[in-house]
Motif scaffolding. Sequence first.
Motif, mmCIF file in Angstrom:
data_model
loop_
_atom_site.group_PDB
_atom_site.id
_atom_site.type_symbol
_atom_site.label_atom_id
_atom_site.label_comp_id
_atom_site.label_asym_id
_atom_site.label_seq_id
_atom_site.Cartn_x
_atom_site.Cartn_y
_atom_site.Cartn_z
ATOM 1 N N TYR A 1 0.757 -1.264 -0.227
ATOM 2 C CA TYR A 1 -0.243 -0.073 -0.079
ATOM 3 C C TYR A 1 0.816 1.295 -0.043
ATOM 4 O O TYR A 1 0.438 2.506 0.199
ATOM 5 C CB TYR A 1 -0.947 -0.244 1.218
ATOM 6 C CG TYR A 1 -2.268 -0.885 0.998
ATOM 7 C CD1 TYR A 1 -2.192 -2.021 0.891
ATOM 8 C CD2 TYR A 1 -3.318 -0.429 0.526
ATOM 9 C CE1 TYR A 1 -3.074 -3.061 0.747
ATOM 10 C CE2 TYR A 1 -4.514 -0.987 0.328
ATOM 11 C CZ TYR A 1 -4.302 -2.471 0.688
ATOM 12 O OH TYR A 1 -5.673 -3.222 0.315
ATOM 13 N N SER A 2 2.058 1.137 -0.199
ATOM 14 C CA SER A 2 2.920 2.458 -0.158
ATOM 15 C C SER A 2 2.363 3.153 -1.486
ATOM 16 O O SER A 2 2.982 4.516 -1.272
ATOM 17 C CB SER A 2 4.470 1.916 -0.848
ATOM 18 O OG SER A 2 4.899 1.052 0.134
ATOM 19 N N LEU B 1 0.018 4.830 -1.476
ATOM 20 C CA LEU B 1 -1.079 5.552 -0.792
ATOM 21 C C LEU B 1 -0.414 7.030 -0.607
ATOM 22 O O LEU B 1 -0.987 8.015 -0.405
ATOM 23 C CB LEU B 1 -1.356 4.982 0.262
ATOM 24 C CG LEU B 1 -2.635 3.914 0.253
ATOM 25 C CD1 LEU B 1 -2.867 3.511 1.872
ATOM 26 C CD2 LEU B 1 -3.719 4.465 -0.418
ATOM 27 N N ILE C 1 -7.102 5.066 0.245
ATOM 28 C CA ILE C 1 -7.380 3.650 0.691
ATOM 29 C C ILE C 1 -8.862 3.278 0.651
ATOM 30 O O ILE C 1 -9.611 4.608 1.131
ATOM 31 C CB ILE C 1 -6.698 3.346 1.894
ATOM 32 C CG1 ILE C 1 -7.030 1.688 2.012
ATOM 33 C CG2 ILE C 1 -7.333 4.106 3.127
ATOM 34 C CD1 ILE C 1 -5.839 1.267 3.045
ATOM 35 N N PRO D 1 1.900 1.167 5.463
ATOM 36 C CA PRO D 1 1.635 0.662 4.314
ATOM 37 C C PRO D 1 2.547 -0.364 3.684
ATOM 38 O O PRO D 1 2.276 -1.241 2.827
ATOM 39 C CB PRO D 1 1.303 2.089 3.334
ATOM 40 C CG PRO D 1 0.917 2.959 4.316
ATOM 41 C CD PRO D 1 1.680 2.658 5.710
ATOM 42 N N TRP E 1 1.519 -3.861 4.485
ATOM 43 C CA TRP E 1 0.011 -4.388 3.985
ATOM 44 C C TRP E 1 0.139 -4.598 2.562
ATOM 45 O O TRP E 1 0.734 -3.688 1.677
ATOM 46 C CB TRP E 1 -1.015 -3.204 4.266
ATOM 47 C CG TRP E 1 -1.048 -2.425 5.622
ATOM 48 C CD1 TRP E 1 -0.260 -3.241 6.686
ATOM 49 C CD2 TRP E 1 -1.292 -1.311 5.907
ATOM 50 N NE1 TRP E 1 -0.424 -2.210 7.801
ATOM 51 C CE2 TRP E 1 -0.987 -1.080 7.216
ATOM 52 C CE3 TRP E 1 -1.571 0.062 5.115
ATOM 53 C CZ2 TRP E 1 -1.146 0.086 7.866
ATOM 54 C CZ3 TRP E 1 -2.012 0.995 5.831
ATOM 55 C CH2 TRP E 1 -1.816 1.173 7.179
#
Length: 328
Positions: free
Chosen positions: A117-118, A120, A127, A226, A229
């Motif tokens: 999830y980087s 983001l 998200i 992130p 994840w």
Amino acid sequence: MIKLNNTISELNSYLQSKKWIYEGETILSVEKPGEGNMNFTLRIVTNKRSFIIKQSRDYVEKYPQVAAPLERVLREAEFYRLINDIPQLKLMMPDLIGLDKENSVMLMDDLGKGKDYSYLYQQGEVISEEDLLTIIFFISKLHNTITSNTVEKKITNKKMRELNHEHIFKYPYVEENGINLDEILPGLQQHANILKQDEQLKKEVLELGKLYLEDGTTLLHGDYFPGSWLKTGSGVRIIDPEFCFFGIAEFEIGVTIAHLKMAEQPEETIKKALRHYKNSCPLDEELCEKFVAIEIIRRIIGLAQLPLEISLEKRVELLKGARKTLLN
Ligand SMILES: Nc1ncnc2c1ncn2[C@@H]1O[C@H](COP(=O)(O)OP(=O)(O)OP(=O)(O)O)[C@@H](O)[C@H]1O
Ligand SMILES: [Mg+2]
């Protein structure tokens, strides 16, 4: 100590020596599974399956001149063992397939070519509420179920904690620490200097650092941001608990919220996530806010930089807010 590399024939003999490869199984290819700095991590694709191999060494893979605790992957493996009995947690993490303690090598399930999830941190990326609530569900379940009352032996992970302690609570506040922040973003250095020269602030930060180093009652993932994840075809998955330890939940949740803020996620979503967490776990919000502040500062002016896209103005605003919270 065997040092793995990405040569297929050498990996093959290593895997055979450990009996980690089936009869008739051959390696077709190896690839880097994603961005990582700390360890030697590879995806191995065979004619039967694919899996991930991870070796920790006594240095940081990307910066070999930086020392790191050799056996950290063993701590990560201990985490996987502890969650093994909790289906909701186990289902959200890769299975541990093999562990070679002598060489600090771990084999785990391949969760597929998801991305973390980087993304983001990129401008405009938000998200979904569903994914964030899943991420919060995992961490609240972890904090609720694995405590010093439920396990026989706590993971202390002292060496990794000391390393993190240095980078979170000390190094960012050292005046001549070798980082030129203006190279990261012109104008940033002078704002960092204000924090570096604030003795009262530094004292407060060290007090919080002491709390981080204290042994607590709750199993923490230890690096819940992130990068840990993964967004996969089957939903959110959680990886890389190499910084795990029994500590205080306020640190963990503080880190998570700090990243949501630096990724400019909507305030309302962040509040909702926090409410969701507090529905099932106790949390000292004031203390948590302090850890949010600490994480924001260390990511903006410390060594472990993120792929942030926020402007200088926004970073300065975050730093100012963090300082205020800590001096409160
Ligand atoms: N079990 C897995 N299944 C699929 N991909 C994985 C798995 N484990 C790791 N990866 C991928 O490899 C990348 C690096 O893995 P990981 O974060 O565990 O390594 P690391 O060296 O500890 O990284 P970091 O320096 O960020 O701590 C992850 O971002 C992810 O993209
Ligand atoms: Mg890691």
